[in-house]
Design a protein around this motif. Structure first.
Motif, PDB file in Angstrom:
ATOM      1  N   ALA A   1       2.804  -6.978  10.952  1.00 30.26           N
ATOM      2  CA  ALA A   1       3.201  -8.298  10.449  1.00 30.26           C
ATOM      3  C   ALA A   1       2.004  -9.235  10.319  1.00 30.26           C
ATOM      4  N   GLY A   2       1.054  -9.123  11.252  1.00 30.29           N
ATOM      5  CA  GLY A   2      -0.124  -9.985  11.198  1.00 30.29           C
ATOM      6  C   GLY A   2      -0.978  -9.688   9.974  1.00 30.29           C
ATOM      7  N   ALA A   3      -1.160  -8.412   9.671  1.00 33.18           N
ATOM      8  CA  ALA A   3      -1.957  -8.037   8.500  1.00 33.18           C
ATOM      9  C   ALA A   3      -1.314  -8.532   7.219  1.00 33.18           C
ATOM     10  N   LEU A   4       0.013  -8.448   7.139  1.00 34.36           N
ATOM     11  CA  LEU A   4       0.706  -8.925   5.944  1.00 34.36           C
ATOM     12  C   LEU A   4       0.598 -10.442   5.833  1.00 34.36           C
ATOM     13  N   ALA A   5       0.718 -11.154   6.972  1.00 30.72           N
ATOM     14  CA  ALA A   5       0.629 -12.611   6.932  1.00 30.72           C
ATOM     15  C   ALA A   5      -0.743 -13.067   6.441  1.00 30.72           C
ATOM     16  N   ALA A   6      -1.789 -12.325   6.793  1.00 33.59           N
ATOM     17  CA  ALA A   6      -3.150 -12.696   6.385  1.00 33.59           C
ATOM     18  C   ALA A   6      -3.340 -12.575   4.877  1.00 33.59           C
ATOM     19  N   VAL A   7      -2.815 -11.504   4.291  1.00 33.80           N
ATOM     20  CA  VAL A   7      -3.006 -11.313   2.846  1.00 33.80           C
ATOM     21  C   VAL A   7      -1.991 -12.107   2.032  1.00 33.80           C
TER      22      VAL A   7
ATOM     23  N   GLY B   1      -3.344   8.584   9.096  1.00 31.13           N
ATOM     24  CA  GLY B   1      -4.778   8.293   9.136  1.00 31.13           C
ATOM     25  C   GLY B   1      -5.438   8.310   7.780  1.00 31.13           C
ATOM     26  N   ALA B   2      -4.660   8.408   6.705  1.00 30.31           N
ATOM     27  CA  ALA B   2      -5.231   8.472   5.357  1.00 30.31           C
ATOM     28  C   ALA B   2      -5.609   7.098   4.827  1.00 30.31           C
ATOM     29  N   SER B   3      -5.009   6.054   5.373  1.00 36.34           N
ATOM     30  CA  SER B   3      -5.277   4.708   4.873  1.00 36.34           C
ATOM     31  C   SER B   3      -6.410   4.045   5.636  1.00 36.34           C
ATOM     32  N   PRO B   4      -7.419   3.504   4.947  1.00 37.94           N
ATOM     33  CA  PRO B   4      -8.515   2.820   5.651  1.00 37.94           C
ATOM     34  C   PRO B   4      -8.052   1.560   6.359  1.00 37.94           C
ATOM     35  N   LEU B   5      -6.924   0.994   5.942  1.00 34.81           N
ATOM     36  CA  LEU B   5      -6.399  -0.221   6.558  1.00 34.81           C
ATOM     37  C   LEU B   5      -5.398   0.076   7.658  1.00 34.81           C
TER      38      LEU B   5
ATOM     39  N   VAL C   1       2.033  -6.321  -4.708  1.00 32.16           N
ATOM     40  CA  VAL C   1       1.741  -6.078  -3.299  1.00 32.16           C
ATOM     41  C   VAL C   1       0.393  -5.376  -3.152  1.00 32.16           C
ATOM     42  N   VAL C   2       0.150  -4.352  -3.955  1.00 31.99           N
ATOM     43  CA  VAL C   2      -1.114  -3.611  -3.876  1.00 31.99           C
ATOM     44  C   VAL C   2      -2.292  -4.531  -4.186  1.00 31.99           C
ATOM     45  N   ALA C   3      -2.114  -5.417  -5.195  1.00 39.75           N
ATOM     46  CA  ALA C   3      -3.209  -6.297  -5.608  1.00 39.75           C
ATOM     47  C   ALA C   3      -3.597  -7.301  -4.537  1.00 39.75           C
ATOM     48  N   ALA C   4      -2.718  -7.558  -3.578  1.00 42.69           N
ATOM     49  CA  ALA C   4      -3.018  -8.541  -2.539  1.00 42.69           C
ATOM     50  C   ALA C   4      -4.042  -8.019  -1.537  1.00 42.69           C
ATOM     51  N   PHE C   5      -4.234  -6.708  -1.478  1.00 43.53           N
ATOM     52  CA  PHE C   5      -5.160  -6.111  -0.529  1.00 43.53           C
ATOM     53  C   PHE C   5      -6.499  -5.820  -1.200  1.00 43.53           C
ATOM     54  N   THR C   6      -7.580  -6.024  -0.441  1.00 45.52           N
ATOM     55  CA  THR C   6      -8.915  -5.728  -0.979  1.00 45.52           C
ATOM     56  C   THR C   6      -9.077  -4.238  -1.246  1.00 45.52           C
ATOM     57  N   VAL C   7      -8.587  -3.434  -0.311  1.00 48.28           N
ATOM     58  CA  VAL C   7      -8.565  -1.980  -0.481  1.00 48.28           C
ATOM     59  C   VAL C   7      -7.108  -1.560  -0.624  1.00 48.28           C
ATOM     60  N   ALA C   8      -6.786  -0.866  -1.693  1.00 48.63           N
ATOM     61  CA  ALA C   8      -5.398  -0.515  -1.963  1.00 48.63           C
ATOM     62  C   ALA C   8      -4.876   0.498  -0.957  1.00 48.63           C
ATOM     63  N   PRO C   9      -3.815   0.156  -0.218  1.00 47.64           N
ATOM     64  CA  PRO C   9      -3.213   1.128   0.709  1.00 47.64           C
ATOM     65  C   PRO C   9      -2.426   2.183  -0.078  1.00 47.64           C
ATOM     66  N   PRO C  10      -2.165   3.330   0.538  1.00 48.73           N
ATOM     67  CA  PRO C  10      -1.323   4.331  -0.135  1.00 48.73           C
ATOM     68  C   PRO C  10       0.101   3.823  -0.281  1.00 48.73           C
ATOM     69  N   VAL C  11       0.770   4.262  -1.358  1.00 50.56           N
ATOM     70  CA  VAL C  11       2.135   3.829  -1.647  1.00 50.56           C
ATOM     71  C   VAL C  11       3.057   5.039  -1.588  1.00 50.56           C
ATOM     72  N   ASP C  12       4.126   4.922  -0.805  1.00 49.39           N
ATOM     73  CA  ASP C  12       5.155   5.959  -0.735  1.00 49.39           C
ATOM     74  C   ASP C  12       6.381   5.480  -1.493  1.00 49.39           C
ATOM     75  N   LEU C  13       6.841   6.282  -2.465  1.00 50.29           N
ATOM     76  CA  LEU C  13       8.045   5.943  -3.223  1.00 50.29           C
ATOM     77  C   LEU C  13       9.239   6.641  -2.579  1.00 50.29           C
ATOM     78  N   LEU C  14      10.244   5.867  -2.203  1.00 56.97           N
ATOM     79  CA  LEU C  14      11.414   6.431  -1.548  1.00 56.97           C
ATOM     80  C   LEU C  14      12.294   7.203  -2.524  1.00 56.97           C
ATOM     81  N   GLU C  15      12.369   6.733  -3.763  1.00 50.28           N
ATOM     82  CA  GLU C  15      13.139   7.416  -4.814  1.00 50.28           C
ATOM     83  C   GLU C  15      12.263   7.495  -6.053  1.00 50.28           C
ATOM     84  N   PRO C  16      11.245   8.352  -6.027  1.00 48.01           N
ATOM     85  CA  PRO C  16      10.263   8.361  -7.120  1.00 48.01           C
ATOM     86  C   PRO C  16      10.875   8.710  -8.460  1.00 48.01           C
ATOM     87  N   GLN C  17      10.401   8.010  -9.476  1.00 49.14           N
ATOM     88  CA  GLN C  17      10.764   8.289 -10.857  1.00 49.14           C
ATOM     89  C   GLN C  17       9.481   8.347 -11.663  1.00 49.14           C
TER      90      GLN C  17
END
Length: 377
Positions: free
Chosen positions: A73-79, A115-119, A133-149
């Motif tokens: 939650a702290g990391a999200l509040a910062a970005v 451990g794949a994400s640098p953040l 959401v991805v653009a808010a981070f300096t380094v893009a975290p990995p994204v998991d799609l729950l219902e990928p299309q």
């Protein structure tokens, strides 16, 4: 010893005659004020729509609710400061997944156990990349799609409509030009002069080649203006969504247009007056509009789309759309393009026979059975 009559010229070869007719078709079109003005209006309209879309997309974005577990939650509040992200704290990762699935949040931030994400975090999303959401981070975290299309419904519909509209408008516009020129040449007896200089097959081939070049050139100009507009307004990331499907569309466009151009020319050669063109051109018009309505009305019907991607008249649009949605195997566009090429070759052969036997028949409409009968005029 052979002698040459002074002032005499060697007869033109088939391809030489075809090139002359094609050049005549191109120059006569590009010199007309209507063609220049309509093309300019089209390009300005495309550029304006891209720019306006980019400006609207950049205006005061709505808040983007993002769930976060207590560990991140702290990391999200910062970005989230200075961004449209709106943190929503949840108890654990299961609660975050549930919030994403029920639509109460657009995405979720959870700890990264791999451990794949640098953040040290991962982003959970339902079925598409959460770009805000991805653009808010300096380094893009990995994204998991729950219902990928493969692609969202909105983007699928947009690309289908774009491919279908571009093909339909170009084929109808330049196909009508071929038909109109053919009928006018018969009505004014200009065709008799033309046939004294070039064979009917070269006249037909030149019309198809010249107008195909114009159609491809206009379509390429629209694509170039769109790319420039997207890049100028910071939307160049959208170009990566098209990629290979766009290249396949260009290939299918070229062959598909040749197929329809042959039908337009052959149909128009059956009549001698513009007033009589409606009935003979209607089948060609219907075949030209077919792919647009198929991809608009049946985008979710897999059987219809598969059949349409191999049917020659709808393949130029249906197959690139299936490639975009990821519904086609790597070999399918090759087979479909081969079927389309064979169909175009057969159509040109039949069209040449009709064209040759109908051009000099001025007066009542020539029956298709008569035009296909054996022998030559």
């Amino acid at each position: 010893m052979t002698t040459t009559t002074p002032g005499a010229h060697a007869p033109l070869s088939f391809w030489g005659a075809t090139g002359l007719v094609a050049a005549r078709e191109i120059t006569s079109q590009v010199r007309t004020k209507s063609f220049v003005v309509s093309t300019a209006i089209l390009l300005v309209a495309v550029l304006a729509s891209v720019v306006v879309g980019g400006l609207l997309a950049g205006r005061d974005p709505d808040p983007v609710p993002v769930a976060a577990t207590p560990e991140v939650a702290g990391a999200l509040a910062a970005v989230a400061e200075g961004s449209p992200l709106e943190p929503v704290e949840v108890a654990d990762e299961d609660a975050a997944r549930a919030a994403v699935r029920d639509g109460s949040v657009d995405a979720a931030i959870v700890p990264d156990a791999t451990g794949a994400s640098p953040l040290g975090i991962r982003i959970l999303s339902l079925d598409s990349q959460p770009s805000d959401v991805v653009a808010a981070f300096t380094v893009a975290p990995p994204v998991d799609l729950l219902e990928p299309q493969t692609s969202g419904d909105g983007m699928r519909y947009l690309v289908s409509a774009l491919f279908g509209a571009v093909f339909m408008m170009s084929a109808i516009g330049f196909g009508a030009t071929i038909a109109n020129n053919t009928i006018v040449e018969k009505q004014t007896r200009t065709v008799e002069i033309l046939l004294a200089a070039v064979p009917a097959r070269a006249l037909l081939a030149g019309k198809i080649l010249g107008n195909s070049a114009l159609a491809l050139g206009q379509t390429a100009a629209v694509a170039a203006v769109s790319v420039i507009g997207l890049m100028a307004t910071g939307q160049d990331d959208l170009l990566s969504l098209l990629g290979a499907p766009l290249l396949w569309f260009i290939l299918f466009f070229i062959v598909g247009f040749v197929l329809l151009a042959a039908i337009f020319a052959a149909s128009a050669s059956l009549v001698s007056r513009i007033e009589d063109s409606g009935s003979v051109l209607m089948p060609a018009m219907m075949l030209t509009m077919l792919p647009y309505f198929i991809v608009i009305l049946f985008p979710e019907n897999r059987l219809v789309m598969v059949v349409a991607s191999y049917f020659p008249f709808s393949a130029p649009v249906a197959m690139p759309v299936r490639l975009f949605t990821g519904d086609a195997a790597w070999w399918e566009p090759l087979v479909s393009l081969a079927v389309l090429a064979v169909s175009a070759t057969a159509a040109i052969a039949v069209a040449a026979r009709i064209y040759r036997r109908s051009l000099l028949n001025v007066g009542p409409r020539v029956r298709l059975r008569e035009a296909l009968a054996a022998g030559r005029v």
